[in-house]
Design a protein around this motif. Sequence first.
Motif, PDB file in Angstrom:
ATOM      1  N   ARG A   1      10.717  -5.584   4.118  1.00  0.00           N
ATOM      2  CA  ARG A   1      10.792  -5.915   5.554  1.00  0.00           C
ATOM      3  C   ARG A   1       9.392  -5.970   6.163  1.00  0.00           C
ATOM      4  NH1 ARG A   1      10.389  -2.607   9.533  1.00  0.00           N
ATOM      5  NH2 ARG A   1      10.826  -0.769   8.245  1.00  0.00           N
ATOM      6  N   LEU A   2       8.532  -5.008   5.833  1.00  0.00           N
ATOM      7  CA  LEU A   2       7.180  -4.996   6.375  1.00  0.00           C
ATOM      8  C   LEU A   2       6.375  -6.196   5.879  1.00  0.00           C
ATOM      9  CD1 LEU A   2       6.319  -1.200   6.068  1.00  0.00           C
ATOM     10  CD2 LEU A   2       6.720  -2.483   8.170  1.00  0.00           C
ATOM     11  N   SER A   3       6.512  -6.530   4.604  1.00  0.00           N
ATOM     12  CA  SER A   3       5.773  -7.672   4.062  1.00  0.00           C
ATOM     13  C   SER A   3       6.259  -8.994   4.653  1.00  0.00           C
ATOM     14  CB  SER A   3       5.910  -7.721   2.537  1.00  0.00           C
ATOM     15  OG  SER A   3       5.236  -6.629   1.952  1.00  0.00           O
ATOM     16  N   ALA A   4       7.561  -9.102   4.879  1.00  0.00           N
ATOM     17  CA  ALA A   4       8.119 -10.338   5.439  1.00  0.00           C
ATOM     18  C   ALA A   4       7.640 -10.558   6.871  1.00  0.00           C
ATOM     19  CB  ALA A   4       9.637 -10.303   5.400  1.00  0.00           C
ATOM     20  N   ALA A   5       7.297  -9.476   7.557  1.00  0.00           N
ATOM     21  CA  ALA A   5       6.853  -9.592   8.956  1.00  0.00           C
ATOM     22  C   ALA A   5       5.404 -10.014   9.055  1.00  0.00           C
ATOM     23  CB  ALA A   5       7.051  -8.266   9.681  1.00  0.00           C
ATOM     24  N   VAL A   6       4.695 -10.063   7.933  1.00  0.00           N
ATOM     25  CA  VAL A   6       3.278 -10.410   7.927  1.00  0.00           C
ATOM     26  C   VAL A   6       3.100 -11.857   7.538  1.00  0.00           C
ATOM     27  CG1 VAL A   6       1.042  -9.926   6.884  1.00  0.00           C
ATOM     28  CG2 VAL A   6       2.651  -8.054   7.316  1.00  0.00           C
TER      29      VAL A   6
END
Length: 232
Positions: free
Chosen positions: A223-228
């Motif tokens: 989720r954190l990587s997809a938001a970047v």
Amino acid sequence: MSADMAPSPPLDDPVERYAVELAAALRGPAGARERLVAEVRDGLAETVAAYEAAGALPERAVREAVAEFGSVAEVAASCQRELTVAQARRTARALALTGPFLVACWWLVRGTGGEQGGVSGFAHQVAVQLSSAAVVAVVLAALALGATGAWGRWLPVAAERLPGAVAWTGTAASVAMAVTTLTLATAAFLAEEGPLTVLAGALAAASHAVVAGPARVCRECARLSAAVPAVA
């Protein structure tokens, strides 16, 4: 003085404060996270010292060093991609490890309830389905380990998308394992092959314990990587 009584780094030190904020923003394997934070902390401290040696006042040296390194959010985004891949590999290894356990569940109850209805027959069907899930999990785990490792240079798109797939496959597998554990525990009270069913349930519970934690952390990482936004 013991290690437990050792004083914490002073948070009035801007370099340490930067490192603490960076660590709080990251998710992933603890060892890899600590290594990345330590590397950033040491690099930032060296850059601050270089600016001070060049004549900059301490506050200005910190500002210049942070401007050179990037904000905590910018550095965290770069570090998180590496941690997400590391966590995907850890989750894939957990899935691969549980494959034999799930096949063992099927083997232990394969002769129970096959021609019967009721809870015993249902437990048999659940174990059969779980053995099929084991094959899928092991195949995906092998693909994930390859695409995030040696094969990554030839499969960049797959390597980028696999962490999310591994996370949700691991989550689905852990839920299936929990349901199987409850089903087999219930069947153990009614089936004639009680000890074998109990052992199968214990294996399903152990599999759930192995997969659930890494899958949860992998979901957070994905989720954190997809938001970047991807770096060009």
